[in-house]
Design an enzyme around this catalytic site. Structure first.
Site, PDB file in Angstrom:
ATOM      1  N   TYR A   1      55.518  54.610  18.483  1.00 58.72           N
ATOM      2  CA  TYR A   1      55.357  55.675  17.490  1.00 58.72           C
ATOM      3  C   TYR A   1      56.602  56.549  17.431  1.00 58.72           C
ATOM      4  O   TYR A   1      57.009  57.121  18.445  1.00 58.72           O
ATOM      5  CB  TYR A   1      54.121  56.498  17.865  1.00 58.72           C
ATOM      6  CG  TYR A   1      53.962  57.815  17.161  1.00 58.72           C
ATOM      7  CD1 TYR A   1      53.976  57.910  15.765  1.00 58.72           C
ATOM      8  CD2 TYR A   1      53.767  58.982  17.907  1.00 58.72           C
ATOM      9  CE1 TYR A   1      53.816  59.135  15.137  1.00 58.72           C
ATOM     10  CE2 TYR A   1      53.588  60.212  17.274  1.00 58.72           C
ATOM     11  CZ  TYR A   1      53.623  60.281  15.898  1.00 58.72           C
ATOM     12  OH  TYR A   1      53.454  61.493  15.270  1.00 58.72           O
TER      13      TYR A   1
ATOM     14  N   ASP B   1      47.676  56.501  25.944  1.00 62.14           N
ATOM     15  CA  ASP B   1      47.316  57.215  24.709  1.00 62.14           C
ATOM     16  C   ASP B   1      46.314  56.341  23.962  1.00 62.14           C
ATOM     17  O   ASP B   1      46.672  55.308  23.399  1.00 62.14           O
ATOM     18  CB  ASP B   1      48.573  57.460  23.871  1.00 62.14           C
ATOM     19  CG  ASP B   1      48.299  58.308  22.636  1.00 62.14           C
ATOM     20  OD1 ASP B   1      47.141  58.331  22.178  1.00 62.14           O
ATOM     21  OD2 ASP B   1      49.235  58.928  22.126  1.00 62.14           O
TER      22      ASP B   1
ATOM     23  N   ILE C   1      44.304  57.167  21.330  1.00 58.42           N
ATOM     24  CA  ILE C   1      43.914  57.879  20.125  1.00 58.42           C
ATOM     25  C   ILE C   1      43.286  56.967  19.063  1.00 58.42           C
ATOM     26  O   ILE C   1      42.504  57.406  18.233  1.00 58.42           O
ATOM     27  CB  ILE C   1      45.137  58.636  19.536  1.00 58.42           C
ATOM     28  CG1 ILE C   1      44.712  59.575  18.404  1.00 58.42           C
ATOM     29  CG2 ILE C   1      46.207  57.674  19.076  1.00 58.42           C
ATOM     30  CD1 ILE C   1      45.840  60.445  17.888  1.00 58.42           C
TER      31      ILE C   1
ATOM     32  N   LYS D   1      42.146  60.298  14.487  1.00 62.49           N
ATOM     33  CA  LYS D   1      42.115  58.958  13.889  1.00 62.49           C
ATOM     34  C   LYS D   1      40.706  58.380  13.844  1.00 62.49           C
ATOM     35  O   LYS D   1      40.261  57.868  12.816  1.00 62.49           O
ATOM     36  CB  LYS D   1      43.039  58.014  14.662  1.00 62.49           C
ATOM     37  CG  LYS D   1      44.420  58.564  14.943  1.00 62.49           C
ATOM     38  CD  LYS D   1      45.176  58.974  13.690  1.00 62.49           C
ATOM     39  CE  LYS D   1      46.565  59.489  14.037  1.00 62.49           C
ATOM     40  NZ  LYS D   1      47.321  59.928  12.845  1.00 62.49           N
TER      41      LYS D   1
END
Length: 470
Positions: free
Chosen positions: A146, A231, A233, A271
């Site tokens: 990202y 992570d 998410i 998300k």
């Protein structure tokens, strides 16, 4: 008058000049709107989930008391307005961990006392890095990753990111060799490696990590005595097999080991629940020192008590959450299939994926050369001529030019169809242009051969030419 600014205010390490952010700026100058600006740029660089928003709105319409901050018909506005405990509302933390467990198929459990609330995953990641590293330290991250991590993890903490280079040869999976190379690269730069950070499911790949990769990571951090940040998410966006495996599931077998305190999870509702504007993130850790330090730091980015109250009611509605999770996955799967199918018809393939709000798209065959300069050239054409904002692989630190991240869940089905038509027309136009170039080259080659033959003929003695003609 000369402005006296801090070094941080004047430095240019924020990452805002990345093509990832520049594409957003171009979109904001000329945003697509079906009625008001149909020739504008379609935003396909934003990983936002709008596909199930109607389910949230439906729940809200049926629970007006919650929206009005009432409990049993009585206003609790004063109670919420005055509440400012850094630890958060106990009922919200309980509802949040139960939602996290549900998303992971109830294969793992979370303790609400080990969770720290933050203003989104951005804040959670930065807070964790503040707890783990500082200037002179490094965090290893597998590529592609990202683009915002360059801002979130480095800008204020002073830590460095060292990439773990993954390649398309194995679907960009992490290997032991790549881990060791990244570790040695950090040491060669006189950096102390403090940990590895992974995004699972991956942004931008849209893939879930295999159990073998997770085991490899655990072995690596045990060997190096470093931390692991997972992570997660996008954990609720897994829409097809293979099933999702959280690092917490793998960690279970290390319960009495020292590494138990060195694995941390980042989560957010942005998300999975499609509410990025609510700014709700979380850090989960078995390390009491991390929880204590992160809780103190969270005072700089608290989640409002009103937000916590509203979401605790929503997440506590098990009938709603079960239906939402199931329906959201169905819609993501359908939309993902629409994008992949449309791109295939345009002659463009995607990495096989099973999660996320985007696809990792292979446009290497459209490059004028196998270089990142050619990738940027192609990206600029797609943004300015095709009017689509997508993210080039170089902004995600991909080591191979020609890959792009394309988002599909932040628009209507009709807008996606228009985007696919645009890219299809571009590919066909590029193909015709390529054919013309090839035809022109062939023509020049033929003419060149004729000229060469002619020159050769006229260099011959006259009597040889005569003989040749009879």
């Amino acid at each position: 008058m000369r402005l006296l600014l801090s070094g941080k205010a004047k430095c240019n390490s924020h990452g805002q000049d990345s093509s990832y952010f520049l594409g957003w700026q171009e979109y904001e100058k000329n945003p697509y709107d079906q009625a008001r600006n149909p020739q504008g740029i379609i935003q396909m660089g934003l990983a936002e989930n709008q596909l199930s928003f109607d389910l949230l709105e439906s729940w809200l319409s049926e629970n007006q008391d919650i929206a009005g901050f009432k409990r049993n018909g009585e206003s609790i506005f004063r109670e919420l307005a005055l509440f400012q405990d850094y630890h958060g509302l106990p009922e919200f933390k309980q509802a949040l961990v139960q939602f996290m467990e549900e998303i992971r198929g109830n294969k793992v459990g979370f303790n609400p006392n080990k969770i720290v609330l933050t203003a989104g995953a951005t804040s959670a990641n930065e807070t964790l890095i503040f707890c783990l590293a500082e200037a002179g330290d490094a965090i290893l991250i597998p590529t592609p990753y990202y683009p915002g991590f360059d801002r979130d993890l480095k800008w204020r903490t002073g830590a460095e990111i060292v990439p773990i280079h993954c390649t398309s040869s194995n679907g960009f999976k992490i290997t032991a060799c790549a881990l060791q190379q990244a570790y040695q690269e950090a040491l060669s730069r006189n950096l102390k490696v403090k940990g590895v950070l992974v995004t699972n499911p991956s942004n931008p790949l849209g893939t879930t990590m295999t159990r073998a990769e997770l085991d490899l990571l655990m072995d690596f951090i045990v060997e190096k005595q470093i931390h692991l940040v997972s992570d997660e998410i996008y954990s609720g966006t897994v829409f097809s097999s293979p099933n999702y495996t959280s690092i917490m599931e793998v960690l279970a077998k290390y319960k009495k080991a020292e590494v138990w305190d060195r694995v941390h999870v980042v989560y957010s509702l942005s998300k999975d629940l499609g509410v990025p504007g609510f700014r709700v993130g979380a850090i989960y850790s078995n390390n009491d020192s991390i929880v204590a330090a992160a809780t103190k730091m969270s005072s700089f980015g608290l989640v409002s008590s009103q937000t916590q109250y509203f979401l605790s009611a929503l997440l506590s509605d098990k009938k709603f959450t079960r239906n939402y999770i199931s329906e959201n996955k169905k819609r993501l799967k359908k939309r993902h299939a629409s994008l992949v199918s449309g791109l295939q018809k345009a002659g463009i393939s995607c990495l096989k994926s099973n999660a996320g709000l985007f696809s990792w798209v292979d446009m290497r065959h459209l490059l004028s050369s196998n270089t990142f300069e050619a990738e940027m050239e192609l990206w600029k054409k797609i943004v300015h001529d095709v009017k689509l904002n997508i993210s080039p692989g170089s902004s995600c630190h991909c080591s191979e030019p020609g890959w792009f991240r394309v988002c599909f869940a932040n628009m209507t089905e009709e807008t996606l169809e228009i985007a696919i038509r645009r890219i299809k027309a571009f590919v066909e136009s590029a193909s015709r242009g390529q054919d013309k170039v090839i035809s022109s080259q062939r023509s020049r080659n033929v003419n060149s051969r004729k000229k060469s033959f002619s020159k050769w003929v006229f260099r011959l003695p006259f009597h040889d030419r005569e003989a040749g003609e009879r």
